[in-house]
Design a protein around this motif. Structure first.
Motif, PDB file in Angstrom:
ATOM      1  N   THR A  46       0.845  -1.184   0.000  1.00 35.96           N
ATOM      2  CA  THR A  46       0.000   0.000   0.000  1.00 35.96           C
ATOM      3  C   THR A  46       0.887   1.242   0.000  1.00 35.96           C
ATOM      4  OG1 THR A  46      -1.902   1.081   1.075  1.00 35.96           O
ATOM      5  CG2 THR A  46      -0.208   0.174   2.529  1.00 35.96           C
ATOM      6  N   VAL A  47       0.439   2.279  -0.662  1.00 35.76           N
ATOM      7  CA  VAL A  47       1.265   3.479  -0.841  1.00 35.76           C
ATOM      8  C   VAL A  47       0.674   4.651  -0.064  1.00 35.76           C
ATOM      9  CG1 VAL A  47       2.110   5.175  -2.512  1.00 35.76           C
ATOM     10  CG2 VAL A  47       2.118   2.735  -3.088  1.00 35.76           C
ATOM     11  N   ASP A  48       1.512   5.270   0.733  1.00 35.23           N
ATOM     12  CA  ASP A  48       1.161   6.535   1.389  1.00 35.23           C
ATOM     13  C   ASP A  48       1.665   7.649   0.478  1.00 35.23           C
ATOM     14  OD1 ASP A  48       0.843   8.786   2.934  1.00 35.23           O
ATOM     15  OD2 ASP A  48       2.343   8.209   4.445  1.00 35.23           O
ATOM     16  N   ASN A  54      -5.052  12.665   5.410  1.00 34.69           N
ATOM     17  CA  ASN A  54      -5.153  11.391   6.115  1.00 34.69           C
ATOM     18  C   ASN A  54      -4.517  10.220   5.372  1.00 34.69           C
ATOM     19  OD1 ASN A  54      -6.638  12.549   8.267  1.00 34.69           O
ATOM     20  ND2 ASN A  54      -8.520  12.450   7.059  1.00 34.69           N
ATOM     21  N   SER A  55      -3.663  10.497   4.408  1.00 38.64           N
ATOM     22  CA  SER A  55      -3.112   9.396   3.621  1.00 38.64           C
ATOM     23  C   SER A  55      -2.271   8.444   4.469  1.00 38.64           C
ATOM     24  CB  SER A  55      -2.287   9.934   2.460  1.00 38.64           C
ATOM     25  OG  SER A  55      -1.151  10.641   2.929  1.00 38.64           O
ATOM     26  N   LEU A  76       4.551   1.772   1.521  1.00 38.99           N
ATOM     27  CA  LEU A  76       5.568   2.448   0.717  1.00 38.99           C
ATOM     28  C   LEU A  76       5.218   3.928   0.658  1.00 38.99           C
ATOM     29  CD1 LEU A  76       5.648  -0.152  -2.206  1.00 38.99           C
ATOM     30  CD2 LEU A  76       6.955  -0.186  -0.069  1.00 38.99           C
ATOM     31  N   SER A  77       6.132   4.772   1.065  1.00 41.16           N
ATOM     32  CA  SER A  77       5.834   6.201   1.191  1.00 41.16           C
ATOM     33  C   SER A  77       6.453   7.018   0.073  1.00 41.16           C
ATOM     34  CB  SER A  77       6.340   6.732   2.536  1.00 41.16           C
ATOM     35  OG  SER A  77       5.701   6.052   3.602  1.00 41.16           O
ATOM     36  N   TRP A  78       5.644   7.897  -0.481  1.00 37.38           N
ATOM     37  CA  TRP A  78       6.103   8.844  -1.502  1.00 37.38           C
ATOM     38  C   TRP A  78       6.322  10.184  -0.807  1.00 37.38           C
ATOM     39  CZ3 TRP A  78       2.631  11.765  -5.450  1.00 37.38           C
ATOM     40  CH2 TRP A  78       3.435  12.496  -6.335  1.00 37.38           C
ATOM     41  N   ARG A  97       6.103   3.218  -9.469  1.00 34.81           N
ATOM     42  CA  ARG A  97       7.560   3.198  -9.298  1.00 34.81           C
ATOM     43  C   ARG A  97       7.928   2.622  -7.925  1.00 34.81           C
ATOM     44  NH1 ARG A  97      10.521   4.771 -13.143  1.00 34.81           N
ATOM     45  NH2 ARG A  97       9.765   6.189 -14.776  1.00 34.81           N
ATOM     46  N   LEU A  98       7.224   3.051  -6.903  1.00 37.90           N
ATOM     47  CA  LEU A  98       7.493   2.538  -5.561  1.00 37.90           C
ATOM     48  C   LEU A  98       7.243   1.032  -5.495  1.00 37.90           C
ATOM     49  CD1 LEU A  98       5.894   5.366  -3.390  1.00 37.90           C
ATOM     50  CD2 LEU A  98       8.294   4.680  -3.346  1.00 37.90           C
ATOM     51  N   MET A  99       6.099   0.609  -6.027  1.00 37.56           N
ATOM     52  CA  MET A  99       5.775  -0.815  -5.975  1.00 37.56           C
ATOM     53  C   MET A  99       6.691  -1.621  -6.893  1.00 37.56           C
ATOM     54  SD  MET A  99       1.606  -0.866  -5.499  1.00 37.56           S
ATOM     55  CE  MET A  99       1.230   0.130  -6.953  1.00 37.56           C
ATOM     56  N   GLY A 100       7.054  -1.036  -8.047  1.00 40.34           N
ATOM     57  CA  GLY A 100       7.977  -1.718  -8.943  1.00 40.34           C
ATOM     58  C   GLY A 100       9.326  -1.952  -8.297  1.00 40.34           C
TER      59      GLY A 100
END
Length: 342
Positions: A46-48, A54-55, A76-78, A97-100
């Motif tokens: 999951t990406v923040d 509230n992300s 995974l934080s952006w 990109r983060l998940m990749g």
């Protein structure tokens, strides 16, 4: 349906979960699928994205739901600067990109996402509004290449494409599972939200999600047919350029003899193969280059999509063009320059 979609998948299972009803339902379905077949439980990503207040809280909630289901979750934080425009596209690219990066690091080849038949229909309408051609209007594929460059060996799986969003949420509700409602899904500044708001009017006209998705699937079959013909043209028109790394020789006569759509697709395929870029060049620039090639008016050559296209050296191949990677541009004082068609 889920079992059929995953029948040919024997690798590790990873699922992207935003906390919305679609992806959360997929998480639970994949967990049940893995348990029934005595496979390793899926990993939840999951990406923040940090684009709203509230992300971070929502990402933590997704991780908590995953743990409650007996699954491992990674947040995974952006942390890049928030875009001032094109938020949807920027956030999507950052997510993939983060998940990749995570998948590559952990040697997982496929990410499962919760796209539904509603997403299929919405994507078709969005692309139609933007003037997309056949490829853009074709259905999202059940399994597709990674949607951002730099991850050539990864793929995205969409096992829920035949299921409606409402049915997934009814399934969650019947089992007492909560989900998150993203306030961005109510913000009419986003085109996809505008499309969703128009659903009732579209349904009244017979443009239901299943019918729109069916039209996209028809176009997808047409796309496959065109790709098959394009490969046949490429087999006749293209040959390796010996001595030039990555270069290809292109026969303009074969290109010109092909149906125009097939000729354009063939030229785009050659440029992508030589440049290594995963996406096609802009259509207007591609069409201008195609016109010059078939008219025999290329002159000393042209550049497009990171490639140089020009006459092959004498003796290399009569009347063929050499397509090679574009060299770094010279200073303003340089002599002959190829014409850019970008």
């Amino acid at each position: 349906m889920l079992a059929a979609a995953l029948a040919d998948h024997d690798g590790a299972l990873a699922v992207a979960v935003s906390g919305g009803g679609d992806s959360l339902a997929l998480m639970h379905l994949l967990a049940a699928y893995a348990k029934a077949r005595k496979r390793k439980a899926p990993v939840v990503l999951t990406v923040d994205h940090g684009l709203r207040k509230n992300s971070s809280r929502d990402a933590k909630q997704v991780a908590a739901w995953a743990r409650a289901a007996g699954l491992t979750a990674h947040v995974l934080s952006w942390r890049g600067p928030a875009p001032k425009s094109g938020i949807e596209a920027a956030a999507r690219e950052a997510r993939y990109r983060l998940m990749g990066d995570w998948l590559v690091k952990h040697k997982v080849a496929t990410l499962h996402v919760g796209h539904t038949i509603d997403d299929q229909a919405e994507t078709f309408l969005l692309r139609l509004a933007r003037g997309s051609g056949l490829d853009g209007l074709s259905a999202m594929r059940a399994r597709a290449p990674w949607p951002v460059p730099g991850f050539a060996h990864l793929s995205v799986a969409r096992p829920l494409l035949g299921i409606a969003r409402a049915d997934l949420r009814a399934w969650l509700k019947a089992r007492g599972h909560a989900w998150l409602d993203d306030p961005m899904n109510e913000d009419t500044a986003f085109d996809r939200v505008k499309i969703r708001r128009a659903r009732d009017a579209l349904n009244d006209l017979g443009l239901t999600a299943p019918r729109i998705a069916a039209a996209a699937c028809h176009l997808a079959r047409a796309r496959v047919a065109l790709e098959t013909v394009t490969q046949a043209v490429l087999a006749r028109a293209v040959a390796p350029a010996g001595g030039i790394k990555g270069g290809l020789l292109l026969d303009p006569a074969v290109l010109a003899a092909a149906p125009r759509e097939v000729g354009l697709r063939s030229l785009a395929a050659v440029l992508m193969a030589v440049s290594g870029q995963p996406y096609r060049p802009r259509f207007d620039a591609l069409e201008r280059l195609f016109e010059r090639i078939v008219a025999g008016s290329l002159g000393a050559g042209a550049t497009l999509h990171g490639c140089h296209i020009g006459p092959a050296a004498k003796g290399r191949a009569e009347r063929r063009l050499l397509v090679s990677r574009e060299k770094p541009r010279k200073t303003a004082g340089s002599l002959k320059k190829a014409t850019s068609v970008a």
